[in-house]
Write a protein that holds these residues in place. Sequence first.
Motif, short mmCIF file in Angstrom:
data_model
loop_
_atom_site.label_atom_id
_atom_site.label_comp_id
_atom_site.label_asym_id
_atom_site.label_seq_id
_atom_site.Cartn_x
_atom_site.Cartn_y
_atom_site.Cartn_z
N GLY A 1 0.80 -1.22 0.00
CA GLY A 1 0.00 0.00 0.00
C GLY A 1 0.83 1.27 0.00
N ARG A 2 0.17 2.39 -0.28
CA ARG A 2 0.88 3.68 -0.35
C ARG A 2 1.48 4.05 1.00
NH1 ARG A 2 1.67 4.91 -5.71
NH2 ARG A 2 -0.30 5.06 -6.85
N ARG A 3 0.74 3.84 2.08
CA ARG A 3 1.20 4.27 3.40
C ARG A 3 2.56 3.67 3.73
NH1 ARG A 3 0.01 1.46 8.12
NH2 ARG A 3 0.61 2.54 10.04
N PHE A 4 2.69 2.39 3.54
CA PHE A 4 3.93 1.70 3.88
C PHE A 4 5.06 2.16 2.95
CE2 PHE A 4 6.92 -1.79 4.26
CZ PHE A 4 6.88 -2.08 5.62
N ALA A 5 4.79 2.29 1.67
CA ALA A 5 5.83 2.67 0.71
C ALA A 5 6.31 4.10 0.92
CB ALA A 5 5.31 2.50 -0.72
N LEU A 6 5.37 5.03 1.10
CA LEU A 6 5.75 6.43 1.29
C LEU A 6 6.52 6.61 2.60
CD1 LEU A 6 2.52 8.30 0.09
CD2 LEU A 6 4.62 7.86 -1.19
N THR A 7 6.05 5.97 3.66
CA THR A 7 6.75 6.06 4.94
C THR A 7 8.17 5.54 4.81
OG1 THR A 7 4.68 5.79 6.19
CG2 THR A 7 6.73 5.31 7.35
N THR A 8 8.32 4.37 4.20
CA THR A 8 9.65 3.77 4.02
C THR A 8 10.56 4.69 3.23
OG1 THR A 8 8.71 1.54 4.09
CG2 THR A 8 10.90 1.78 3.11
N GLY A 9 10.03 5.28 2.15
CA GLY A 9 10.84 6.17 1.32
C GLY A 9 11.32 7.40 2.06
N TRP A 10 10.42 8.04 2.80
CA TRP A 10 10.82 9.23 3.56
C TRP A 10 11.86 8.87 4.62
CZ3 TRP A 10 10.12 13.41 1.17
CH2 TRP A 10 8.91 13.77 0.57
N TRP A 11 11.69 7.73 5.28
CA TRP A 11 12.62 7.36 6.35
C TRP A 11 13.98 6.91 5.82
CZ3 TRP A 11 8.71 4.52 10.11
CH2 TRP A 11 7.97 5.50 10.79
N ILE A 12 14.02 6.30 4.64
CA ILE A 12 15.30 5.99 4.02
C ILE A 12 16.06 7.29 3.73
CG2 ILE A 12 16.40 5.14 1.91
CD1 ILE A 12 14.30 2.95 1.81
N ALA A 13 15.33 8.29 3.20
CA ALA A 13 15.95 9.60 2.92
C ALA A 13 16.43 10.25 4.22
CB ALA A 13 14.96 10.50 2.20
N ALA A 14 15.65 10.10 5.30
CA ALA A 14 16.06 10.67 6.59
C ALA A 14 17.36 10.02 7.08
CB ALA A 14 14.95 10.46 7.62
N ALA A 15 17.47 8.69 6.88
CA ALA A 15 18.71 8.01 7.26
C ALA A 15 19.89 8.53 6.45
CB ALA A 15 18.55 6.50 7.06
N GLY A 16 19.65 8.80 5.15
CA GLY A 16 20.71 9.35 4.31
C GLY A 16 21.14 10.73 4.79
N ALA A 17 20.17 11.59 5.12
CA ALA A 17 20.51 12.93 5.61
C ALA A 17 21.25 12.85 6.93
CB ALA A 17 19.23 13.75 5.76
N ALA A 18 20.84 11.92 7.80
CA ALA A 18 21.53 11.76 9.08
C ALA A 18 22.98 11.31 8.87
CB ALA A 18 20.77 10.75 9.94
N LEU A 19 23.20 10.44 7.88
CA LEU A 19 24.55 9.98 7.57
C LEU A 19 25.41 11.11 7.04
CD1 LEU A 19 26.35 7.46 7.53
CD2 LEU A 19 25.54 7.03 5.20
N LEU A 20 24.79 12.09 6.40
CA LEU A 20 25.53 13.22 5.85
C LEU A 20 25.99 14.20 6.94
CD1 LEU A 20 23.41 13.85 2.65
CD2 LEU A 20 25.82 13.22 2.71
N VAL A 21 25.43 14.10 8.13
CA VAL A 21 25.87 14.97 9.23
C VAL A 21 27.32 14.67 9.61
CG1 VAL A 21 25.47 15.65 11.62
CG2 VAL A 21 23.52 15.33 10.09
#
Length: 427
Positions: free
Chosen positions: A87-107
Motif C-alpha cells: 500500500g501507499r502508506r507503507f511505501a511512502l513512509t519507508t521512502g521518507w525514512w530511508i531519505a532521513a537516514a541518508g541525511a543523518a549519515l551526511l551529518v
Amino acid sequence: MEPSTTTPPPTAGRNTRLARVHRRTMVVLVLSQIVGTVGVGVAPSIGVLLAGEVTQNEAWAGLARTASTLGAALLGLPLGALAARRGRRFALTTGWWIAAAGAALLVPAAQWDLVVPLFIGLLLIGSGSAVSLQSRFAATDLAEPRHRARSLALIVWVGTIGSVLGPNLGAPGGLIGGATGLTVYAGAFLIAAVCLALAGLIVFLVLRPDPLRLLDEASGAAGPSRTARNGGRFAPIIAEIRSNAPARIAVIAILTAQIVMVSIMTMTPVHLVHQGGSVNLVGITISLHVLGMYALAPVVGWITDRYGHRFAIWTGIAVLLASLVLGALWPDRTGWIVASLILLGIGWSCVNVAGSALFAATVDAEVRASSQGGVDALANLCGAIAAFLAGPLLAVSSFAALSILAMVVLVPLMLFVVRRIPVSREE
C-alpha cells in the motif's frame, strides 16, 4: 410502501466514502510533501557544495552531485513495488525514512569530511525524490477522473516550497552549528534529517485508510497484483506499455521532458559563469527556473482536465521549443538565457503533469503502483544520463548546439502525439 427517496443507494454511499478519504489523503500528502521536500531540496544545493569540499576532486565531485539522482532512479521501482504489495502508506513512509537516514549519515560526513558516508548519504537521500514523485501518483488513486490532473498538479505545486526552502538551510544550519559545534553543512543536513523523518511520521500515522488499498477494494481487485507476484520486475511494466498506446505516449512524454529539461538546466550555470555571470545571477536564474517548473502546476492541471492531455502536452512542447530557440539564437544574451530557463521550467511542467496524469488514468490496475515507480525511476535515470552527457557536449560544441540537439530530442514525442490515437480512456 415505496422506499424512501432520501436513502442513498449503496454505490452513492461508497462514492461518498471514497471522496471523503480522497480529501483526507490530499491533506496528508500536502503536509508530508511540504515538510519532506525541504529535506530533499538540500541535496542539489548544499549537497553539491559539500561534494566539492569533501572530495577536493572535480571528477569525484561530479559523481557525488549525481548520487542523489541515481538514488532516486534506483529506489523508484522498489518503492513502487512496495506500494503494490503493502500500500501507499507503507511505501511512502519507508521512502521518507530511508531519505532521513541518508541525511543523518551526511551529518558526520559533513562534520569530518568523510567521503564514503558522503556518497552513501547522497544516494539514500535520493529516496526522498523518489517518494515525492510517487506522492503525486498517490493523489490520483481516489480522485475523480475529471479532477485527476488537478489533484496530481497540487502535489507537484507544493513541492515548490521545499525547492525554495531546502537550498537555504545553510542559514539555520549555521545557527545550529553555533549552539552544537557542528559545521554549517552538518547543521543543514541535521535539519533535513528531521524534516524527512517527520514527513514519514505524518504519513505513517495519518494516511489511513490506505488510498491504493481502498481503490483496489472499490474496483473489485483481489489478491496480490501481477507486479507484486513478479517481485516488482520490469517485465509486466514493459508489457503494459507495449500494449497500451496512451500509457506509451505518457511515458515518452515524461522521459522526453526530463531529458530536455535536465540537460539544459544542468549546463546553464556553467554557461553563465563562462559568460562572466556571477554566482548570484546563477542562483536567481535557477530559482526562476524552479518557479517555472512548479508554480503554475495547478494551472496546468486545470488545463489538462479541461482541454485534455493531448492539448496540454502540445502546449508544453511549444513552450519547450520556444525556450530552446531562445537558447540557440541568443546564447550570449543573459536576459534571453534567463527567459529561456523560465520557459524551460514551464514547458517541463506542462508535459510532465499532463503525461503523469495520462499515465495514471490509463495504466492497468494490476501494475499501477509499480509501473508508476518504474516510470519515475526511468525518468530519474534518463535525467542523470542527460546531465552526465551534457557536460562533454557543451565542452566540445556550444550552448546553442546543445539547445538545437534538445530540439531534436523533442521530435519523437511530437510524432507520437500527432497521431490520431486516443490519449485517454476517458476521452
